[in-house]
Design a protein around this motif. Sequence first.
Motif, mmCIF file in Angstrom:
data_model
loop_
_atom_site.group_PDB
_atom_site.id
_atom_site.type_symbol
_atom_site.label_atom_id
_atom_site.label_comp_id
_atom_site.label_asym_id
_atom_site.label_seq_id
_atom_site.Cartn_x
_atom_site.Cartn_y
_atom_site.Cartn_z
ATOM 1 N N ARG A 197 0.727 18.197 19.112
ATOM 2 C CA ARG A 197 -0.176 19.296 18.806
ATOM 3 C C ARG A 197 -0.195 19.434 17.280
ATOM 4 O O ARG A 197 0.847 19.391 16.623
ATOM 5 N N MET A 221 -1.986 21.407 13.683
ATOM 6 C CA MET A 221 -2.818 22.448 13.072
ATOM 7 C C MET A 221 -3.545 21.847 11.872
ATOM 8 O O MET A 221 -3.053 20.909 11.237
ATOM 9 N N ASP A 269 -7.722 21.572 14.123
ATOM 10 C CA ASP A 269 -6.713 21.982 15.093
ATOM 11 C C ASP A 269 -6.915 21.109 16.332
ATOM 12 O O ASP A 269 -8.037 21.002 16.846
ATOM 13 N N TRP A 300 -5.451 28.133 23.400
ATOM 14 C CA TRP A 300 -4.861 27.449 22.258
ATOM 15 C C TRP A 300 -3.998 28.364 21.391
ATOM 16 O O TRP A 300 -2.903 27.993 20.966
ATOM 17 N N PRO A 301 -4.440 29.560 21.154
ATOM 18 C CA PRO A 301 -3.784 30.326 20.085
ATOM 19 C C PRO A 301 -2.293 30.565 20.256
ATOM 20 O O PRO A 301 -1.573 30.574 19.274
ATOM 21 N N GLU A 302 -1.810 30.790 21.476
ATOM 22 C CA GLU A 302 -0.396 31.194 21.545
ATOM 23 C C GLU A 302 0.494 30.087 20.991
ATOM 24 O O GLU A 302 0.156 28.913 21.012
ATOM 25 N N ARG A 303 1.598 30.476 20.522
ATOM 26 C CA ARG A 303 2.479 29.535 19.841
ATOM 27 C C ARG A 303 3.287 28.729 20.848
ATOM 28 O O ARG A 303 3.639 29.230 21.896
ATOM 29 N N ALA A 347 -3.195 28.129 16.150
ATOM 30 C CA ALA A 347 -2.140 29.129 16.274
ATOM 31 C C ALA A 347 -1.851 29.634 14.861
ATOM 32 O O ALA A 347 -2.366 29.110 13.889
ATOM 33 N N TYR A 348 -0.999 30.646 14.758
ATOM 34 C CA TYR A 348 -0.556 31.160 13.463
ATOM 35 C C TYR A 348 -1.733 31.612 12.599
ATOM 36 O O TYR A 348 -1.817 31.298 11.419
ATOM 37 N N GLU A 349 -2.699 32.317 13.174
ATOM 38 C CA GLU A 349 -3.862 32.756 12.414
ATOM 39 C C GLU A 349 -3.647 34.221 12.048
ATOM 40 O O GLU A 349 -4.090 35.126 12.731
ATOM 41 N N VAL A 350 -2.947 34.444 10.936
ATOM 42 C CA VAL A 350 -2.478 35.803 10.635
ATOM 43 C C VAL A 350 -3.597 36.783 10.341
ATOM 44 O O VAL A 350 -3.486 37.967 10.659
ATOM 45 N N GLU A 381 5.041 19.544 18.006
ATOM 46 C CA GLU A 381 4.014 20.324 17.331
ATOM 47 C C GLU A 381 4.103 20.086 15.831
ATOM 48 O O GLU A 381 5.182 20.094 15.241
#
Lengths: 411, 411
Positions: B99, B101, B60, B124-127, A272-275, B81
């Motif tokens: 979770r 990162m 991740d 996965w990507p969404e926060r 997540a948070y991959e700007v 998280e």
Amino acid sequence: MISVEDHAERVRKLVEPVLTRLRSGEDAEQPALDDALGRVLARDVLSPVDLPLFRNSQMDGYAVGSADVATLPVTLPVVGELAAGGTATPAFVPGTALRVMTGAPVPPGADVVVPVEETDTLEWPERGLTGQSVTIHRAGPSGRYVRERGSDLRTGELLAPAGVRLAPRHLGALAAAGVRSVPVRRRLRVAVLTTGAELIGAGDGRADDAPAAGKIFDANLTSLVAAVHECGAEVVLAERSGDDTAEFAGLLARATSAADLVLTSGGISRGAYEVVRETTEPLGGSIVHVGMQPGRPQATALVDGVPVLSFPGNPVSTQVSFLVFLRPLLREAAGLPALQPVTGALTTAVESPEGKRQFLRGILSPDGTVTTVAGPSSHLVAAMARANALIEIPTQTTSLAAGANVRVWIL
Amino acid sequence: MISVEDHAERVRKLVEPVLTRLRSGEDAEQPALDDALGRVLARDVLSPVDLPLFRNSQMDGYAVGSADVATLPVTLPVVGELAAGGTATPAFVPGTALRVMTGAPVPPGADVVVPVEETDTLEWPERGLTGQSVTIHRAGPSGRYVRERGSDLRTGELLAPAGVRLAPRHLGALAAAGVRSVPVRRRLRVAVLTTGAELIGAGDGRADDAPAAGKIFDANLTSLVAAVHECGAEVVLAERSGDDTAEFAGLLARATSAADLVLTSGGISRGAYEVVRETTEPLGGSIVHVGMQPGRPQATALVDGVPVLSFPGNPVSTQVSFLVFLRPLLREAAGLPALQPVTGALTTAVESPEGKRQFLRGILSPDGTVTTVAGPSSHLVAAMARANALIEIPTQTTSLAAGANVRVWIL
């Protein structure tokens, strides 16, 4: 998953228009000669003068006519002196000699210089030696020790070619021709953006300079800026972004308005948070997985017409990505020679994941052996500093015995 | 007549005290990291912190306890998280997953990170993905994908050694440790004085910029200043002197008061008006004849405790003298690697005077052949610019056939 070569080709295609524009010389700068060391000539420079500028003596001695020294020994009256830098050059009179210093103009008619060593002159250094005579023991044919005007280069001939990286010898020749400034290619302007909410710069931490919990000091901004400089390009923006897409998008807009090329680190993996991904993908950018370790995720985009090259954020991944994909292009743009790998013999066995070209950190010894430094993990930034080479393990190789030959890239 | 080696040794002895002083670090400077690329560390720099600064995740995924993943598959509740840069790190509770990162702190108790690819997580990507559960298909032993604090380098261990020339990878490691500035050796301060009444700078001539009669444009000031810069030293004075001893002596006094080392060109042969000889010989300086071509006369002196190295004035002689005698010492002082000759095969026969080591200008081709450029005359400054190598013909060799192997120094 694409190969290292395929991604390198993709990066080359992305950056090529910028390099072509630089090579065209359309934005050439015109620095003074003293500021031009290491710059790349944008256009051929032709000589505005003959070199040498005038006929002059190669030796300290006597300027004579060859007819007068056909029979030796011969004694001639010394009727004048030709000093280097002298503005009044006496005319040559057959049957006489003119004392001459190295570099002094040799007047018409005098076609041989006899070095002082080949005469009876015992005391040369003191000034003024005319009104005497000289006995000549040895002399060469017409033209001996006379440097003819234009014998090095003539007016309009090529003094230095477009594309050459200016070294001291080029600057010396340009100076000799009275050239004051030269057209050079503009340096590539690069913006560097590192990303990650965890990143702080030294001194950006708490009052006692220990970083706050969860924060780390950013290695990438420093190493990428230095790497760009080392390749002869210019850094026009160097900023750190947190994991806020608006913040990053703002920095990216500043970067693309100022730079020919934008480099980013971090923000392209599947977390997540991959700007970087969140900002560039909607603009048509793409993230690929490259069969290499470190450096698997790589991204490219064209934002407002400016190439954006995005490396993964682990410090070793960032540095290796730069070395593999961008350094060759930047060196080419700066007129630096292409780097070639050498062959080294492994001192220990290594293992490598299948399907990935591995770039291990190593120390190459003068005896041609190479030893891995620490492990393959891409966070080992201190181990990277200890290394002096990258060891390349081919994609399909999963293990190599001690003694095996490998390709080694000297850092 | 002395050999090239003997004169090189004489020059080394003359300059060695200055180099020793620089190496001692007594005059070290402390530039910011961003200004330290290419500088040489004056002292060892030890790490002020552990690297990594804290225990963190290499992937991740999910931080779990190894006991909880001993039997697979297993489903665990996701109770929190761990974000990179997050300041609040939730504690680990056995039987749950956090979770995590890449780069985020891993709390005590959680000793394995399970990459997202080895779970049933699809999106996965969404926060924010807590309050759900995760099914783990694969997990490694305790420690897998967990980067322990200090596993790269511990506080007090060597981050970068004295004497290293700082490259991007060193600066990256220093930045990672929060180092803001580093002690580097002062650069060698060099003064360059060229001599000759005939010399003018570009633009110093007549109004139309053609030089006055007998004057030539000075190639040596430009090429020597550039050569000093290229070797990583600093130029603190660069002046041109006419053939007036008072003028030269005044410049020499300014030079020795400002510089660690003074270079001069011209004024040391046996002609009249030899200002360098006339000034330095009474001060104990000596002029020697070296068995080389170009560059036969060479001079050394110690004036007010400052080494003065004097080259002959012909532009090619000046450049070759610098390359042979001074470049190795300056490169060593700047932490640059020693240059080694390569072997090239002559494309044409060459002749060489007996008793002189000849340095011919040449063009080395990628196929390993080398071709001479113009003749041996030391005024051929444009030909020197065209060359990319010096061809070394041994002292006792008077002729070589085409195809003969020679030592080649790449320029």
